[in-house]
Scaffold this motif. Structure first.
Motif, PDB file in Angstrom:
ATOM      1  N   MET A  30      -1.658  -9.758  -2.693  1.00  0.00           N
ATOM      2  CA  MET A  30      -0.554 -10.474  -3.323  1.00  0.00           C
ATOM      3  C   MET A  30      -0.947 -11.854  -3.842  1.00  0.00           C
ATOM      4  O   MET A  30      -0.496 -12.270  -4.919  1.00  0.00           O
ATOM      5  CB  MET A  30       0.593 -10.613  -2.313  1.00  0.00           C
ATOM      6  N   MET A  31      -1.783 -12.561  -3.103  1.00  0.00           N
ATOM      7  CA  MET A  31      -2.028 -13.975  -3.400  1.00  0.00           C
ATOM      8  C   MET A  31      -2.548 -14.262  -4.812  1.00  0.00           C
ATOM      9  O   MET A  31      -2.125 -15.246  -5.419  1.00  0.00           O
ATOM     10  CB  MET A  31      -2.934 -14.596  -2.337  1.00  0.00           C
ATOM     11  N   PRO A  32      -3.435 -13.441  -5.385  1.00  0.00           N
ATOM     12  CA  PRO A  32      -3.884 -13.756  -6.755  1.00  0.00           C
ATOM     13  C   PRO A  32      -2.740 -13.807  -7.775  1.00  0.00           C
ATOM     14  O   PRO A  32      -2.838 -14.510  -8.775  1.00  0.00           O
ATOM     15  CB  PRO A  32      -4.847 -12.603  -7.089  1.00  0.00           C
ATOM     16  N   PRO A  78       1.961  -6.249  -9.921  1.00  0.00           N
ATOM     17  CA  PRO A  78       1.745  -4.852  -9.508  1.00  0.00           C
ATOM     18  C   PRO A  78       2.089  -4.691  -8.021  1.00  0.00           C
ATOM     19  O   PRO A  78       2.042  -5.671  -7.271  1.00  0.00           O
ATOM     20  CB  PRO A  78       0.252  -4.627  -9.739  1.00  0.00           C
ATOM     21  N   PRO A  79       2.428  -3.491  -7.576  1.00  0.00           N
ATOM     22  CA  PRO A  79       2.700  -3.276  -6.150  1.00  0.00           C
ATOM     23  C   PRO A  79       1.518  -3.727  -5.282  1.00  0.00           C
ATOM     24  O   PRO A  79       0.372  -3.434  -5.611  1.00  0.00           O
ATOM     25  CB  PRO A  79       2.913  -1.769  -6.039  1.00  0.00           C
ATOM     26  N   GLY A 100       9.156 -28.807   4.732  1.00  0.00           N
ATOM     27  CA  GLY A 100       9.289 -29.527   3.475  1.00  0.00           C
ATOM     28  C   GLY A 100       8.937 -28.707   2.243  1.00  0.00           C
ATOM     29  O   GLY A 100       8.628 -29.259   1.187  1.00  0.00           O
ATOM     30  N   HIS A 101       8.977 -27.390   2.352  1.00  0.00           N
ATOM     31  CA  HIS A 101       8.649 -26.526   1.214  1.00  0.00           C
ATOM     32  C   HIS A 101       9.812 -26.500   0.224  1.00  0.00           C
ATOM     33  O   HIS A 101      10.968 -26.365   0.621  1.00  0.00           O
ATOM     34  CB  HIS A 101       8.346 -25.098   1.679  1.00  0.00           C
ATOM     35  N   GLU A 102       9.479 -26.591  -1.056  1.00  0.00           N
ATOM     36  CA  GLU A 102      10.500 -26.509  -2.108  1.00  0.00           C
ATOM     37  C   GLU A 102      11.140 -25.128  -2.090  1.00  0.00           C
ATOM     38  O   GLU A 102      12.353 -24.982  -2.119  1.00  0.00           O
ATOM     39  CB  GLU A 102       9.839 -26.790  -3.461  1.00  0.00           C
ATOM     40  N   LEU A 103      10.286 -24.096  -2.026  1.00  0.00           N
ATOM     41  CA  LEU A 103      10.747 -22.713  -1.993  1.00  0.00           C
ATOM     42  C   LEU A 103       9.954 -21.921  -0.964  1.00  0.00           C
ATOM     43  O   LEU A 103       8.812 -22.274  -0.657  1.00  0.00           O
ATOM     44  CB  LEU A 103      10.560 -22.054  -3.370  1.00  0.00           C
ATOM     45  N   VAL A 104      10.571 -20.867  -0.448  1.00  0.00           N
ATOM     46  CA  VAL A 104       9.872 -19.904   0.413  1.00  0.00           C
ATOM     47  C   VAL A 104       9.975 -18.550  -0.277  1.00  0.00           C
ATOM     48  O   VAL A 104      10.995 -18.220  -0.884  1.00  0.00           O
ATOM     49  CB  VAL A 104      10.446 -19.873   1.851  1.00  0.00           C
ATOM     50  N   TYR A 105       8.896 -17.774  -0.187  1.00  0.00           N
ATOM     51  CA  TYR A 105       8.774 -16.551  -0.991  1.00  0.00           C
ATOM     52  C   TYR A 105       8.725 -15.290  -0.141  1.00  0.00           C
ATOM     53  O   TYR A 105       7.971 -15.225   0.835  1.00  0.00           O
ATOM     54  CB  TYR A 105       7.500 -16.621  -1.851  1.00  0.00           C
ATOM     55  N   PHE A 106       9.531 -14.303  -0.561  1.00  0.00           N
ATOM     56  CA  PHE A 106       9.628 -13.001   0.100  1.00  0.00           C
ATOM     57  C   PHE A 106       9.697 -11.914  -0.967  1.00  0.00           C
ATOM     58  O   PHE A 106      10.127 -12.163  -2.086  1.00  0.00           O
ATOM     59  CB  PHE A 106      10.917 -12.913   0.928  1.00  0.00           C
ATOM     60  N   HIS A 107       9.361 -10.682  -0.597  1.00  0.00           N
ATOM     61  CA  HIS A 107       9.578  -9.555  -1.498  1.00  0.00           C
ATOM     62  C   HIS A 107      11.083  -9.279  -1.598  1.00  0.00           C
ATOM     63  O   HIS A 107      11.774  -9.278  -0.575  1.00  0.00           O
ATOM     64  CB  HIS A 107       8.896  -8.286  -0.979  1.00  0.00           C
ATOM     65  N   PRO A 108      11.578  -9.006  -2.812  1.00  0.00           N
ATOM     66  CA  PRO A 108      13.006  -8.676  -2.975  1.00  0.00           C
ATOM     67  C   PRO A 108      13.253  -7.160  -2.915  1.00  0.00           C
ATOM     68  O   PRO A 108      13.633  -6.538  -3.906  1.00  0.00           O
ATOM     69  CB  PRO A 108      13.330  -9.244  -4.362  1.00  0.00           C
ATOM     70  N   MET A 109      12.969  -6.538  -1.770  1.00  0.00           N
ATOM     71  CA  MET A 109      13.167  -5.106  -1.535  1.00  0.00           C
ATOM     72  C   MET A 109      12.137  -4.240  -2.250  1.00  0.00           C
ATOM     73  O   MET A 109      12.242  -3.029  -2.251  1.00  0.00           O
ATOM     74  CB  MET A 109      14.581  -4.646  -1.938  1.00  0.00           C
ATOM     75  N   THR A 110      11.150  -4.856  -2.864  1.00  0.00           N
ATOM     76  CA  THR A 110      10.072  -4.134  -3.530  1.00  0.00           C
ATOM     77  C   THR A 110       8.805  -4.961  -3.392  1.00  0.00           C
ATOM     78  O   THR A 110       8.879  -6.197  -3.380  1.00  0.00           O
ATOM     79  CB  THR A 110      10.380  -3.891  -5.020  1.00  0.00           C
ATOM     80  N   ASN A 111       7.659  -4.291  -3.285  1.00  0.00           N
ATOM     81  CA  ASN A 111       6.403  -5.032  -3.196  1.00  0.00           C
ATOM     82  C   ASN A 111       5.787  -5.236  -4.584  1.00  0.00           C
ATOM     83  O   ASN A 111       4.634  -5.606  -4.715  1.00  0.00           O
ATOM     84  CB  ASN A 111       5.421  -4.356  -2.244  1.00  0.00           C
ATOM     85  N   ALA A 112       6.605  -5.025  -5.630  1.00  0.00           N
ATOM     86  CA  ALA A 112       6.150  -5.256  -6.998  1.00  0.00           C
ATOM     87  C   ALA A 112       6.739  -6.553  -7.561  1.00  0.00           C
ATOM     88  O   ALA A 112       6.757  -6.773  -8.765  1.00  0.00           O
ATOM     89  CB  ALA A 112       6.532  -4.081  -7.891  1.00  0.00           C
ATOM     90  N   ALA A 113       7.235  -7.405  -6.672  1.00  0.00           N
ATOM     91  CA  ALA A 113       7.767  -8.714  -7.067  1.00  0.00           C
ATOM     92  C   ALA A 113       7.801  -9.606  -5.838  1.00  0.00           C
ATOM     93  O   ALA A 113       7.775  -9.122  -4.701  1.00  0.00           O
ATOM     94  CB  ALA A 113       9.166  -8.579  -7.660  1.00  0.00           C
TER      95      ALA A 113
END
Length: 169
Positions: free
Chosen positions: A34-36, A26-27, A130-143
């Motif tokens: 976001m964390m949950p 959800p947005p 050493g992070h496998e992936l880094v996470y960002f919103h892809p132009m929307t706060n619903a993902a």
């Protein structure tokens, strides 16, 4: 609008052969909200701040690990702007420059900063931790989208945004 911008981003990442993983949710407007939704991801989740330099009127995007404290006075000093000179930029400036609104600030929106007028500050830990992936919103706060740190750096280089690496310990 965000659906088209997200599709444009995904297409651009594809042209660079950058593979991503995505979590739909959800947005959300805060890291706490976001964390949950990201309990299952492995890697570093980010928080992103869109700032302005009150003296030079420059715009800055800061991406740091979600659990870091970002002291604006300390950061302004480290960037040579003088203490007290970094402030949150208004949403209109973010919409104009990055095409995203409140709750959607993301390093991936630098694709929209065609004249490279937004300076980018990146938490050094996101690329050297050493992070496998880094996470960002892809132009929307619903993902939330994950990509490899090396791919993030390649994306930034391709969009003409050399990151200023900072430690936020």
């Amino acid at each position: 609008m965000s659906a088209e911008l997200r599709a444009e981003l995904e297409k651009y990442l594809e042209t660079l052969n950058i593979q991503t993983t995505c979590v739909e949710h959800p947005p959300v407007f805060t890291v706490e909200e976001m964390m949950p939704h990201l309990q299952e991801v492995s890697g570093a989740v980010t928080k992103n701040l869109f700032l302005k330099d009150k003296k030079k009127k420059g715009l800055w995007l800061v991406s740091a690990r979600h659990d870091r404290q970002v002291n604006l006075n300390d950061l302004a000093k480290k960037l040579g702007l003088g203490s007290g000179n970094l402030r949150f930029a208004d949403e209109a400036a973010m919409l104009e420059k990055l095409k995203v609104g409140q709750g959607c600030a993301t390093a991936l929106a630098l694709l929209q900063d065609k004249d490279q007028s937004v300076k980018f500050v990146l938490d050094r830990d996101l690329v050297d931790g050493g992070h496998e992936l880094v996470y960002f919103h892809p132009m929307t706060n619903a993902a939330t989208m994950g990509l490899r740190p090396d791919d993030l750096l390649r994306f930034l280089k391709e969009t003409g945004h050399d990151p200023v690496l900072q430690d936020f310990d």
